[in-house]
Motif scaffolding. Structure first.
Motif, PDB file in Angstrom:
ATOM      1  N   PHE A   3       0.830  -1.206   0.000  1.00 55.20           N
ATOM      2  CA  PHE A   3       0.000   0.000   0.000  1.00 55.20           C
ATOM      3  C   PHE A   3       0.870   1.264   0.000  1.00 55.20           C
ATOM      4  O   PHE A   3       0.598   2.210  -0.722  1.00 55.20           O
ATOM      5  CB  PHE A   3      -0.938  -0.010   1.220  1.00 55.20           C
ATOM      6  CG  PHE A   3      -1.652   1.283   1.438  1.00 55.20           C
ATOM      7  CD1 PHE A   3      -2.695   1.661   0.605  1.00 55.20           C
ATOM      8  CD2 PHE A   3      -1.277   2.143   2.458  1.00 55.20           C
ATOM      9  CE1 PHE A   3      -3.347   2.862   0.796  1.00 55.20           C
ATOM     10  CE2 PHE A   3      -1.918   3.328   2.645  1.00 55.20           C
ATOM     11  CZ  PHE A   3      -2.961   3.699   1.818  1.00 55.20           C
ATOM     12  N   LEU A   4       1.928   1.295   0.824  1.00 52.92           N
ATOM     13  CA  LEU A   4       2.820   2.452   0.910  1.00 52.92           C
ATOM     14  C   LEU A   4       3.565   2.677  -0.408  1.00 52.92           C
ATOM     15  O   LEU A   4       3.792   3.816  -0.814  1.00 52.92           O
ATOM     16  CB  LEU A   4       3.813   2.278   2.053  1.00 52.92           C
ATOM     17  CG  LEU A   4       3.227   2.364   3.454  1.00 52.92           C
ATOM     18  CD1 LEU A   4       4.291   2.074   4.492  1.00 52.92           C
ATOM     19  CD2 LEU A   4       2.625   3.719   3.691  1.00 52.92           C
ATOM     20  N   ILE A   5       3.929   1.640  -1.066  1.00 49.71           N
ATOM     21  CA  ILE A   5       4.644   1.768  -2.348  1.00 49.71           C
ATOM     22  C   ILE A   5       3.711   2.380  -3.401  1.00 49.71           C
ATOM     23  O   ILE A   5       4.109   3.267  -4.148  1.00 49.71           O
ATOM     24  CB  ILE A   5       5.194   0.392  -2.803  1.00 49.71           C
ATOM     25  CG1 ILE A   5       6.289  -0.063  -1.839  1.00 49.71           C
ATOM     26  CG2 ILE A   5       5.722   0.468  -4.235  1.00 49.71           C
ATOM     27  CD1 ILE A   5       6.777  -1.464  -2.080  1.00 49.71           C
ATOM     28  N   LYS A   6       2.457   1.912  -3.413  1.00 44.40           N
ATOM     29  CA  LYS A   6       1.488   2.457  -4.370  1.00 44.40           C
ATOM     30  C   LYS A   6       1.221   3.942  -4.075  1.00 44.40           C
ATOM     31  O   LYS A   6       1.127   4.755  -4.997  1.00 44.40           O
ATOM     32  CB  LYS A   6       0.178   1.676  -4.308  1.00 44.40           C
ATOM     33  CG  LYS A   6       0.275   0.315  -4.937  1.00 44.40           C
ATOM     34  CD  LYS A   6      -1.071  -0.374  -4.880  1.00 44.40           C
ATOM     35  CE  LYS A   6      -0.972  -1.769  -5.486  1.00 44.40           C
ATOM     36  NZ  LYS A   6      -2.240  -2.471  -5.443  1.00 44.40           N
ATOM     37  N   LEU A   7       1.127   4.281  -2.814  1.00 45.20           N
ATOM     38  CA  LEU A   7       0.897   5.668  -2.416  1.00 45.20           C
ATOM     39  C   LEU A   7       2.080   6.541  -2.841  1.00 45.20           C
ATOM     40  O   LEU A   7       1.907   7.635  -3.373  1.00 45.20           O
ATOM     41  CB  LEU A   7       0.667   5.763  -0.902  1.00 45.20           C
ATOM     42  CG  LEU A   7       0.406   7.159  -0.346  1.00 45.20           C
ATOM     43  CD1 LEU A   7      -0.860   7.741  -0.952  1.00 45.20           C
ATOM     44  CD2 LEU A   7       0.309   7.117   1.163  1.00 45.20           C
ATOM     45  N   TRP A   8       3.288   6.045  -2.598  1.00 41.09           N
ATOM     46  CA  TRP A   8       4.497   6.787  -2.981  1.00 41.09           C
ATOM     47  C   TRP A   8       4.542   7.010  -4.490  1.00 41.09           C
ATOM     48  O   TRP A   8       4.859   8.098  -4.955  1.00 41.09           O
ATOM     49  CB  TRP A   8       5.742   6.043  -2.489  1.00 41.09           C
ATOM     50  CG  TRP A   8       7.013   6.726  -2.904  1.00 41.09           C
ATOM     51  CD1 TRP A   8       7.858   6.361  -3.882  1.00 41.09           C
ATOM     52  CD2 TRP A   8       7.535   7.917  -2.336  1.00 41.09           C
ATOM     53  NE1 TRP A   8       8.899   7.239  -3.979  1.00 41.09           N
ATOM     54  CE2 TRP A   8       8.719   8.225  -3.013  1.00 41.09           C
ATOM     55  CE3 TRP A   8       7.131   8.752  -1.305  1.00 41.09           C
ATOM     56  CZ2 TRP A   8       9.499   9.320  -2.721  1.00 41.09           C
ATOM     57  CZ3 TRP A   8       7.922   9.856  -1.020  1.00 41.09           C
ATOM     58  CH2 TRP A   8       9.092  10.129  -1.728  1.00 41.09           C
ATOM     59  N   ASN A   9       4.192   6.031  -5.269  1.00 42.86           N
ATOM     60  CA  ASN A   9       4.191   6.141  -6.734  1.00 42.86           C
ATOM     61  C   ASN A   9       3.160   7.183  -7.206  1.00 42.86           C
ATOM     62  O   ASN A   9       3.414   7.943  -8.131  1.00 42.86           O
ATOM     63  CB  ASN A   9       3.920   4.786  -7.384  1.00 42.86           C
ATOM     64  CG  ASN A   9       5.098   3.833  -7.242  1.00 42.86           C
ATOM     65  OD1 ASN A   9       6.244   4.280  -7.058  1.00 42.86           O
ATOM     66  ND2 ASN A   9       4.854   2.536  -7.327  1.00 42.86           N
TER      67      ASN A   9
END
Length: 185
Positions: A3-9
């Motif tokens: 989830f954090l990776i998708k948010l960062w992207n």
């Protein structure tokens, strides 16, 4: 974690977008212009920096007081009138706010002036029901003056038999000017 990776992207994609930056800059420009306009208009509405000292109008006649008040760009309102036999009609007795205070221009100064006509009071019932001493106290409490006393024989000691203004009988409850001289028998 995924989830954090998708948010960062998504955030990185947004920061690279030209429309985002254009809208952000436009938002801040509009915010600064609106804030400046608000501050400027508040200065005009609240008369920021515009003030005057209240003039001393006590014991002046109403015409002089009005000239003095209007000369410093203030307003006036006659709030009350009070009878004072020792003063000419229209003499200023009090002003609020007080003289010397620094107030905004356009502020209203409330005036109390002297009146030519005394207030009216009800004539008390003295004849037939009171002693001379009680009649004196009653007249004084209403702002009336004791005039001449005429003594006539009576069964009651110091009884008030009649009440007059001049030689005219005056009935109880009649409205008369304060300060009137009342003659008793």
């Amino acid at each position: 974690m995924d989830f954090l990776i998708k948010l960062w992207n998504k955030i990185m994609y947004l920061l690279k977008d030209k429309a985002f930056w254009l809208n952000s800059i436009l938002f801040f420009v509009v915010l600064i212009i609106s804030g400046w306009m608000l501050l400027f208009s508040l200065k005009i509405i609240t008369k920021w920096g515009q003030s005057a000292d209240v003039p001393n109008v006590i014991n002046k006649n109403i015409e002089q007081a009005i000239e003095m008040i209007e000369a410093v760009d203030l307003e006036y309102e006659i709030k009350d009138s009070v009878y004072r036999a020792d003063l000419k009609e229209g003499t200023i007795l009090d002003a609020q706010p007080s003289a010397g205070l620094n107030v905004k221009t356009g502020r209203t100064i409330y005036l109390i002036i002297s009146s030519k006509r005394p207030p009216m009071v009800a004539m008390p019932q003295l004849a037939g029901r009171s002693s001379l001493r009680f009649a004196q106290v009653e007249l004084e409490s209403r702002g009336l003056k004791l005039g001449s006393l005429t003594f006539e024989p009576s069964n009651e000691k110091d009884a008030v038999l009649s009440q007059r203004i001049g030689n005219t009988e005056i009935a109880a409850g009649t409205m008369i000017p304060k300060g009137t001289v009342i003659n008793l028998t």
